[in-house]
Design a protein around this motif. Sequence first.
Motif, short mmCIF file in Angstrom:
data_model
loop_
_atom_site.label_atom_id
_atom_site.label_comp_id
_atom_site.label_asym_id
_atom_site.label_seq_id
_atom_site.Cartn_x
_atom_site.Cartn_y
_atom_site.Cartn_z
N ARG A 181 34.28 31.96 31.32
CA ARG A 181 33.51 31.04 32.18
C ARG A 181 32.12 31.62 32.38
O ARG A 181 31.99 32.80 32.72
CB ARG A 181 34.19 30.85 33.54
N GLU A 183 30.08 32.05 34.68
CA GLU A 183 29.95 32.06 36.14
C GLU A 183 28.48 32.24 36.53
O GLU A 183 27.76 33.03 35.93
CB GLU A 183 30.77 33.22 36.73
N LEU A 190 36.06 43.60 38.91
CA LEU A 190 36.91 42.77 38.05
C LEU A 190 37.20 41.40 38.65
O LEU A 190 37.76 40.54 37.98
CB LEU A 190 38.26 43.47 37.82
N PHE A 191 36.82 41.18 39.92
CA PHE A 191 37.21 39.95 40.59
C PHE A 191 36.64 38.70 39.90
O PHE A 191 37.33 37.71 39.71
CB PHE A 191 36.77 39.95 42.06
N SER A 193 34.52 37.88 36.53
CA SER A 193 33.80 38.25 35.32
C SER A 193 33.67 37.01 34.44
O SER A 193 34.24 35.97 34.74
CB SER A 193 34.53 39.38 34.60
N GLN A 198 44.16 35.25 31.78
CA GLN A 198 45.00 34.47 32.70
C GLN A 198 46.47 34.55 32.30
O GLN A 198 46.79 34.74 31.12
CB GLN A 198 44.58 33.00 32.68
N LEU A 266 43.88 35.08 44.43
CA LEU A 266 44.49 35.81 43.33
C LEU A 266 45.07 34.86 42.31
O LEU A 266 45.09 35.12 41.12
CB LEU A 266 45.69 36.57 43.90
N GLU A 267 45.63 33.79 42.82
CA GLU A 267 46.36 32.84 41.99
C GLU A 267 46.39 31.48 42.66
O GLU A 267 46.43 31.41 43.89
CB GLU A 267 47.80 33.36 41.82
N GLY A 268 46.40 30.41 41.86
CA GLY A 268 46.55 29.06 42.41
C GLY A 268 47.84 28.44 41.90
O GLY A 268 48.18 28.60 40.72
N ALA A 308 47.44 32.51 37.32
CA ALA A 308 47.12 33.82 37.90
C ALA A 308 46.14 34.56 37.01
O ALA A 308 46.13 34.35 35.79
CB ALA A 308 48.39 34.63 38.07
N GLY A 309 45.34 35.43 37.60
CA GLY A 309 44.40 36.22 36.82
C GLY A 309 44.95 37.63 36.59
O GLY A 309 45.39 38.28 37.54
N ARG A 312 42.35 40.06 38.18
CA ARG A 312 42.41 40.06 39.66
C ARG A 312 43.68 40.75 40.14
O ARG A 312 43.69 41.39 41.18
CB ARG A 312 42.33 38.63 40.20
P1 ATP Z 1 37.16 30.67 42.04
O1 ATP Z 1 37.20 29.64 43.14
O2 ATP Z 1 37.32 32.10 42.52
O3 ATP Z 1 36.05 30.51 41.06
P2 ATP Z 1 39.02 29.05 40.66
O4 ATP Z 1 39.69 28.34 41.78
O5 ATP Z 1 37.98 28.38 39.85
O6 ATP Z 1 38.47 30.47 41.18
P3 ATP Z 1 41.15 28.77 38.86
O7 ATP Z 1 40.44 27.82 38.01
O8 ATP Z 1 42.23 28.28 39.76
O9 ATP Z 1 40.12 29.62 39.70
O10 ATP Z 1 41.70 29.95 37.92
C1 ATP Z 1 42.98 30.48 38.07
C2 ATP Z 1 42.95 31.98 38.20
O11 ATP Z 1 42.18 32.57 37.14
C3 ATP Z 1 42.27 32.48 39.48
O12 ATP Z 1 43.16 32.47 40.56
C4 ATP Z 1 41.86 33.87 39.08
O13 ATP Z 1 42.94 34.77 39.24
C5 ATP Z 1 41.53 33.74 37.62
N1 ATP Z 1 40.07 33.60 37.45
C6 ATP Z 1 39.34 32.47 37.51
N2 ATP Z 1 38.03 32.72 37.30
C7 ATP Z 1 37.93 34.07 37.11
C8 ATP Z 1 36.84 34.96 36.85
N3 ATP Z 1 35.60 34.51 36.71
N4 ATP Z 1 37.11 36.28 36.73
C9 ATP Z 1 38.36 36.76 36.85
N5 ATP Z 1 39.43 35.97 37.09
C10 ATP Z 1 39.23 34.64 37.23
#
Ligand code: ATP
Length: 437
Positions: A181, A183, A190-191, A193, A198, A266-268, A308-309, A312
Amino acid sequence: MARGGDNTMDKLVSLCKRRGFVFRNSDIYGGLEATYDYGPLGVELKNNVKQQWWRDVVTSRADVVGMDAAIFMNSKVWEASGHVQEFHDPLVDCKNCKARYREDHMDMDKPCPACGIKDWTEPRQFNLMLKTHYGPSEDSASIIYLRPETAQGIFVNFLNAQGTARMKLPFGIAQIGKAFRNEITTGNFLFRSREFEQMELEFFVKPDESAEWLDRWVQSRFDWYKSLGVTESKLRLRQHEGDELAHYAADCYDVEYEFPFGWSELEGIADRGTYDLDQHAEHSGKKLTWFDPQNNEHITPAVVESSAGVDRTVLTILADAYHEEEVKGEQRTVLRLHPKLAPTTAAIYPLVNRDGLPEIAANIFDDLKGDFAAFYDAGGSIGRRYRRQDEAGTPFGITVDSDTLEDETVTIRERDSMKQERVPMSQLHDYISDKIR
Ligand code: ATP
């Protein structure tokens, strides 16, 4: 996300580099922002996390199968899934210093954190998918995306996996893999990147059973983090508010962890209804249904997703395990990693480099290495060797000393309590296996 008042993250980043868990990517060239490389210990920890997930979510269940889809996918997938039109974050620029932020992470009534001046552009939508060209021509027809999630690889293989594995509802398809992504704002190590991994499960159910399955998966996923030894009081579930939910989702929960920089996802886990299969059926013209023999009808299953990541989770485990304490007037840094996740399970030390002790220690290493991640270390004072392995999170230290020559016992030092006990060499396997369990 505000950075916490303490410097735990800085200490963790420094330990990760010092011990070989995580390095800055392209370090000798000054790095590449928001991309990290896992080192010798980090790759073991990360692999252990993934193996544990695979065992708990896939191989130990009769109702889940795994798969491994390619990262590249036909661009029509991302049109059908809605990512081309809707996978964006609101972007704002500081007109003064040109810094860029995610508008939903900022208080727009406040000045720019970088230059202290308040002069924002209007927010605009920024698509997070990374684009490249596929094949030898660079025209618009060759545009392809690096997948921003692994889930779509599962949805487009719904019929393939269901048919070949002869699965009946309710059943799941799971996979682990890289996602990308672009971002807008990164940070917190690592939170967040731009390249990450996944672990995703799409669990297909009869539409009227999705709420019940969502509850089960939410509980099961929350318990999973506890089973990895993560402190329970630092874990919580947060249900999404109505306006936070994607338009197709009936309900969604995040598992959150209290990182040093605050509570974060951490996870959705979401009840996505029949949206994904409906979209792909419409765009591909293929019937993505399951035949229900009980009611003699074809139905489109609803899906409960757990996303889940890996990175993360690794960060959670490292942050949770990190402890500093004083031992006999000296500072000790220790990673209290669960033995089933620790990169090294047992380190074997000859107390001195003579009297045949190194040979005995090497034999123990040879004996254990087939079943456990063992490590042989004969370098430096025993105190220093202990400290190194404390920082690496190694749960057991096995010391061979002159008593070993007499009675064939060794000393096992337990990392967290630092308690030492004598154990017959012949019982080492059982001792370690019991402790891991
Ligand atoms: P955020 O709101 O933090 O951007 P998101 O709700 O977009 O996250 P999801 O699309 O639900 O995240 O992605 C599912 C999982 O993938 C997240 O819970 C996380 O663990 C992981 N993840 C998502 N984006 C990233 C990222 N840029 N870096 C590391 N892990 C990520």
